[in-house]
Design a protein around this motif. Sequence first.
Motif, PDB file in Angstrom:
ATOM      1  N   TRP A 252      -8.375  -6.064  37.501  1.00 34.48           N
ATOM      2  CA  TRP A 252      -7.301  -5.197  37.031  1.00 34.48           C
ATOM      3  C   TRP A 252      -6.062  -5.300  37.904  1.00 34.48           C
ATOM      4  O   TRP A 252      -4.941  -5.230  37.399  1.00 34.48           O
ATOM      5  CB  TRP A 252      -7.777  -3.744  37.012  1.00 34.48           C
ATOM      6  N   ILE A 253      -6.260  -5.435  39.198  1.00 33.28           N
ATOM      7  CA  ILE A 253      -5.137  -5.350  40.135  1.00 33.28           C
ATOM      8  C   ILE A 253      -4.076  -6.402  39.816  1.00 33.28           C
ATOM      9  O   ILE A 253      -2.872  -6.128  39.835  1.00 33.28           O
ATOM     10  CB  ILE A 253      -5.634  -5.499  41.578  1.00 33.28           C
ATOM     11  N   THR A 254      -4.526  -7.599  39.527  1.00 28.36           N
ATOM     12  CA  THR A 254      -3.592  -8.686  39.214  1.00 28.36           C
ATOM     13  C   THR A 254      -3.562  -8.992  37.715  1.00 28.36           C
ATOM     14  O   THR A 254      -3.035 -10.015  37.300  1.00 28.36           O
ATOM     15  CB  THR A 254      -3.971  -9.955  39.991  1.00 28.36           C
ATOM     16  N   MET A 255      -4.141  -8.112  36.910  1.00 26.96           N
ATOM     17  CA  MET A 255      -4.144  -8.243  35.453  1.00 26.96           C
ATOM     18  C   MET A 255      -4.637  -9.630  35.009  1.00 26.96           C
ATOM     19  O   MET A 255      -3.952 -10.358  34.284  1.00 26.96           O
ATOM     20  CB  MET A 255      -2.753  -7.951  34.880  1.00 26.96           C
ATOM     21  N   GLU A 256      -5.844  -9.941  35.430  1.00 27.37           N
ATOM     22  CA  GLU A 256      -6.449 -11.210  35.039  1.00 27.37           C
ATOM     23  C   GLU A 256      -7.026 -11.175  33.634  1.00 27.37           C
ATOM     24  O   GLU A 256      -7.534 -12.190  33.155  1.00 27.37           O
ATOM     25  CB  GLU A 256      -7.566 -11.572  36.037  1.00 27.37           C
ATOM     26  N   THR A 257      -7.007 -10.013  33.021  1.00 28.52           N
ATOM     27  CA  THR A 257      -7.644  -9.853  31.720  1.00 28.52           C
ATOM     28  C   THR A 257      -6.728  -9.105  30.764  1.00 28.52           C
ATOM     29  O   THR A 257      -5.747  -8.483  31.182  1.00 28.52           O
ATOM     30  CB  THR A 257      -8.973  -9.085  31.869  1.00 28.52           C
ATOM     31  N   ASN A 258      -7.027  -9.174  29.511  1.00 23.52           N
ATOM     32  CA  ASN A 258      -6.324  -8.424  28.474  1.00 23.52           C
ATOM     33  C   ASN A 258      -7.338  -8.007  27.422  1.00 23.52           C
ATOM     34  O   ASN A 258      -8.520  -8.373  27.502  1.00 23.52           O
ATOM     35  CB  ASN A 258      -5.214  -9.268  27.844  1.00 23.52           C
ATOM     36  N   ILE A 259      -6.898  -7.234  26.449  1.00 21.01           N
ATOM     37  CA  ILE A 259      -7.783  -6.825  25.355  1.00 21.01           C
ATOM     38  C   ILE A 259      -7.035  -7.016  24.045  1.00 21.01           C
ATOM     39  O   ILE A 259      -5.922  -6.502  23.881  1.00 21.01           O
ATOM     40  CB  ILE A 259      -8.222  -5.357  25.479  1.00 21.01           C
ATOM     41  N   ALA A 260      -7.638  -7.748  23.123  1.00 22.45           N
ATOM     42  CA  ALA A 260      -7.065  -7.883  21.779  1.00 22.45           C
ATOM     43  C   ALA A 260      -7.431  -6.641  20.975  1.00 22.45           C
ATOM     44  O   ALA A 260      -8.597  -6.412  20.663  1.00 22.45           O
ATOM     45  CB  ALA A 260      -7.605  -9.142  21.104  1.00 22.45           C
ATOM     46  N   TYR A 261      -6.429  -5.812  20.656  1.00 20.60           N
ATOM     47  CA  TYR A 261      -6.674  -4.562  19.947  1.00 20.60           C
ATOM     48  C   TYR A 261      -6.712  -4.737  18.431  1.00 20.60           C
ATOM     49  O   TYR A 261      -7.456  -4.043  17.743  1.00 20.60           O
ATOM     50  CB  TYR A 261      -5.583  -3.548  20.317  1.00 20.60           C
ATOM     51  N   TRP A 262      -5.884  -5.647  17.935  1.00 16.86           N
ATOM     52  CA  TRP A 262      -5.803  -5.786  16.479  1.00 16.86           C
ATOM     53  C   TRP A 262      -5.216  -7.145  16.135  1.00 16.86           C
ATOM     54  O   TRP A 262      -4.319  -7.649  16.818  1.00 16.86           O
ATOM     55  CB  TRP A 262      -4.912  -4.685  15.906  1.00 16.86           C
ATOM     56  N   LEU A 263      -5.736  -7.753  15.094  1.00 17.14           N
ATOM     57  CA  LEU A 263      -5.244  -9.036  14.585  1.00 17.14           C
ATOM     58  C   LEU A 263      -5.135  -8.936  13.071  1.00 17.14           C
ATOM     59  O   LEU A 263      -6.081  -8.520  12.393  1.00 17.14           O
ATOM     60  CB  LEU A 263      -6.195 -10.175  14.971  1.00 17.14           C
ATOM     61  N   HIS A 264      -3.962  -9.286  12.565  1.00 18.24           N
ATOM     62  CA  HIS A 264      -3.757  -9.250  11.117  1.00 18.24           C
ATOM     63  C   HIS A 264      -4.713 -10.216  10.440  1.00 18.24           C
ATOM     64  O   HIS A 264      -5.001 -11.310  10.954  1.00 18.24           O
ATOM     65  CB  HIS A 264      -2.310  -9.605  10.778  1.00 18.24           C
ATOM     66  N   SER A 265      -5.202  -9.823   9.289  1.00 21.76           N
ATOM     67  CA  SER A 265      -6.232 -10.618   8.611  1.00 21.76           C
ATOM     68  C   SER A 265      -5.736 -11.961   8.111  1.00 21.76           C
ATOM     69  O   SER A 265      -6.531 -12.888   7.923  1.00 21.76           O
ATOM     70  CB  SER A 265      -6.811  -9.822   7.435  1.00 21.76           C
ATOM     71  N   SER A 266      -4.428 -12.106   7.900  1.00 22.99           N
ATOM     72  CA  SER A 266      -3.950 -13.361   7.321  1.00 22.99           C
ATOM     73  C   SER A 266      -2.750 -13.962   8.054  1.00 22.99           C
ATOM     74  O   SER A 266      -2.226 -14.987   7.620  1.00 22.99           O
ATOM     75  CB  SER A 266      -3.574 -13.138   5.852  1.00 22.99           C
ATOM     76  N   SER A 267      -2.291 -13.335   9.147  1.00 26.19           N
ATOM     77  CA  SER A 267      -1.140 -13.870   9.867  1.00 26.19           C
ATOM     78  C   SER A 267      -1.393 -13.793  11.365  1.00 26.19           C
ATOM     79  O   SER A 267      -2.474 -13.393  11.809  1.00 26.19           O
ATOM     80  CB  SER A 267       0.128 -13.084   9.502  1.00 26.19           C
ATOM     81  N   ASN A 268      -0.391 -14.172  12.147  1.00 26.78           N
ATOM     82  CA  ASN A 268      -0.509 -14.145  13.603  1.00 26.78           C
ATOM     83  C   ASN A 268      -0.062 -12.816  14.213  1.00 26.78           C
ATOM     84  O   ASN A 268       0.004 -12.697  15.438  1.00 26.78           O
ATOM     85  CB  ASN A 268       0.318 -15.271  14.224  1.00 26.78           C
ATOM     86  N   ALA A 269       0.264 -11.837  13.379  1.00 25.38           N
ATOM     87  CA  ALA A 269       0.631 -10.524  13.910  1.00 25.38           C
ATOM     88  C   ALA A 269      -0.575  -9.920  14.621  1.00 25.38           C
ATOM     89  O   ALA A 269      -1.686  -9.897  14.073  1.00 25.38           O
ATOM     90  CB  ALA A 269       1.093  -9.614  12.776  1.00 25.38           C
ATOM     91  N   GLN A 270      -0.364  -9.442  15.844  1.00 25.18           N
ATOM     92  CA  GLN A 270      -1.480  -8.936  16.636  1.00 25.18           C
ATOM     93  C   GLN A 270      -0.978  -7.987  17.716  1.00 25.18           C
ATOM     94  O   GLN A 270       0.207  -7.987  18.072  1.00 25.18           O
ATOM     95  CB  GLN A 270      -2.262 -10.081  17.276  1.00 25.18           C
TER      96      GLN A 270
END
Length: 743
Positions: free
Chosen positions: A568-586
Amino acid sequence: MVTAEAPGCPTELRTTRERSDVTRVLMLQLPLVVTAQVDLVLVLVSLLGLWTRLSHLSYPNAVVFDEVYYGPFVSLYMKRVFFIDDSGPPLGHMILALGAYLGGFDGNFVWNRIGAEYPCSVNVWSLRLLPALCGALCVPLAYLLTLELRFSHLSALGAALLLLLENSLIVQSRFMLLESVLIFFVLLAFFSYLRFHNAPSSSWLRYSWLLLCGASCGAAIGVKYMGVFSYLLLLGVASLHTWNMIGDQTVSHLSVCVQCVCRFVCLLVVPVLLYVFWFYVHLGILNRSGPHDQFMSSAFQAGLQGGLSRITQGQPLEVAFGSQVTLRSSTSQTIPCWLHSHKANYPIRYENGRGSSHQQQVTCYPFKDINNWWIVKNPGRQELVVGSPPQTVRHGDIIQLVHGMTSRYLNSHDVAAPMSPHHQEVSGYLDFNVSMAAQNLWRVDIANRAAESEVWKTIQSEVQLVHVNTSAVLKLSGMSLPDWGFHQLEVVAEKLFKARSSGWTVEEHRYGTSQEQEEREVELHSPTHIDVDRKISFWAKFLELQWKMLTVKQDDSEHKYSSSPSEWITMETNIAYWLHSSSNAQIHLIGNPVSWGVAILSLLAYQLLAAVYLLRRRRGFKDLPDGVWSQFVCLGCVCVGGWLVNFVPFLLMEKTLFLYHYLPALCYLYLLGPALLEHTHTHLLSSVTHRRALVVCASAVLFSAFLSYRTFCPLTYGSPELSANQLQKLKWKTTWDILYRRR
């Protein structure tokens, strides 16, 4: 010579003139004008906080990450169905449910997967409104809190901007999640306490701030147990201030006593009372039976509408000889089970070569079943029916338990149990004519009795069944039987036992009226008809629910986006919260890399500076005046201490952790950075050139933070949609998981 005036006349004239003069003065002062000072910077950051958190709040119109976790609880609130959430107290869920209620949500939505579209009937904006408001209000709170730490408005603006431009805080605020609510109450608690501490001691109005502080602490703990960390820190700071106040000789003894009592009530009593109050409201709302009933005791379940109460509402209260009962184990098991027997015997020999009695199996079965019924028999009588009047069973009475469907007596003897050879076997007695006499007498020991002559009561009494011949106690061993035992739970008789670890509760109960076996089997399938009210008190429910929340652990399996605190300290990770079903919106939980770097550098700089100051003060060099030194120490206690108490505990936890667990700790560092910069500018740099250079550098960093915020906005708000190449450019670290579709 003085001439006397006529009584009354001159006085009346003077009174009339005085009244006219007062009227004339009042007329001259009209219109009344009220002058107020408005901090335009505070207003500006507040509006910006609302804009960044509330704009396009209903997008995406789909379930986002942990909304799939909190959503079912909101639905259960709308339907008033009881549930247990081991992750924390109920206030956070109730706040989410309040937003849903205001939007007219009826609870009829299935939260079965991330990305599921909300129907038109669900007001998504209302579902997410209250967490977004709390997140927006954190921005002006950071501004006000910095001022209460005795730093300038410029530092306060810097702290507010860091929180304003933090992408991860924006993401976490814009959905039906609880971190923004927790952070809001924590910041409000510290702001209220420091406002109280800094107010003139002669002002009694200051205690309203102390009361607000206690209420905020109770709310923070009520949202998530993580709030306890900041609460303990605040108690530590308050205790230090109180100790200094006690030693102040200029304060009178009476004033010291009054202040100590007020602090005790506001900072200790009020949070505890509020914590209990949240559960009082929670249990008052959730009065219907639901899927989590099985974790609770029979008495708790009987107080809920439907479910067990629908089964038990017609039962007799007092157990009598001839009663037909089911006995539920009251040990702390996550899955309930009932004393059970069936037409299957223990194998003659087990897999390890040990022999058994080959008598009928007695187990604990985790499902409602006709084979869970037993008859309480008087050893001095042959009848298996309740007499008239009923002869009640009391503490210390000797009974026999006869299995309802097979008529076998509950028995134990000096034979090793199948899975726990250090305990005695429990069986349904069969006479094989092998000189193994029946040992089927049991003494009723009511563990929670109020008197020695206590009557055995349905649901309310927790009993231990003590084997008369061996003084062993009937209990659940916790082991599962193999295939020959249908993987049911092993029941044993244990000679050495711990208090309250082997209790049984009568859950279902009827007065038996059939002596013949065939008639009795029909009777066991029939409902009861005597109505008895058996509600338990709120305090009994409260204590049981606390215990279950601590002991009942739901699925805590590894998650694709789980992480360790070191990442966490250096933000080595992220979390994908949502991905559009047919596009790259996320949408991703990714922090502002520039702000994140400023936070950790501020932490390191403060620690280094504090170490230098302490060493020099130890050698007799006072680089700072006492007032400035106190300000510096207070800054460290609140900001560095806040980071420590909200980060270090996670290093010791064995649970699935996510990046959002770091956000409360991160907020403290955003308060630290600008204040430390001001301290450096004012007290460490004497050259005008150096000070100007520091201002330029700080401005450049703040502008970089803004550019970083703008860069990651597409992943914060889910729009505009980016191409695959653009998404690849946002992958600033190889450890980040950015999703995209090539076209």
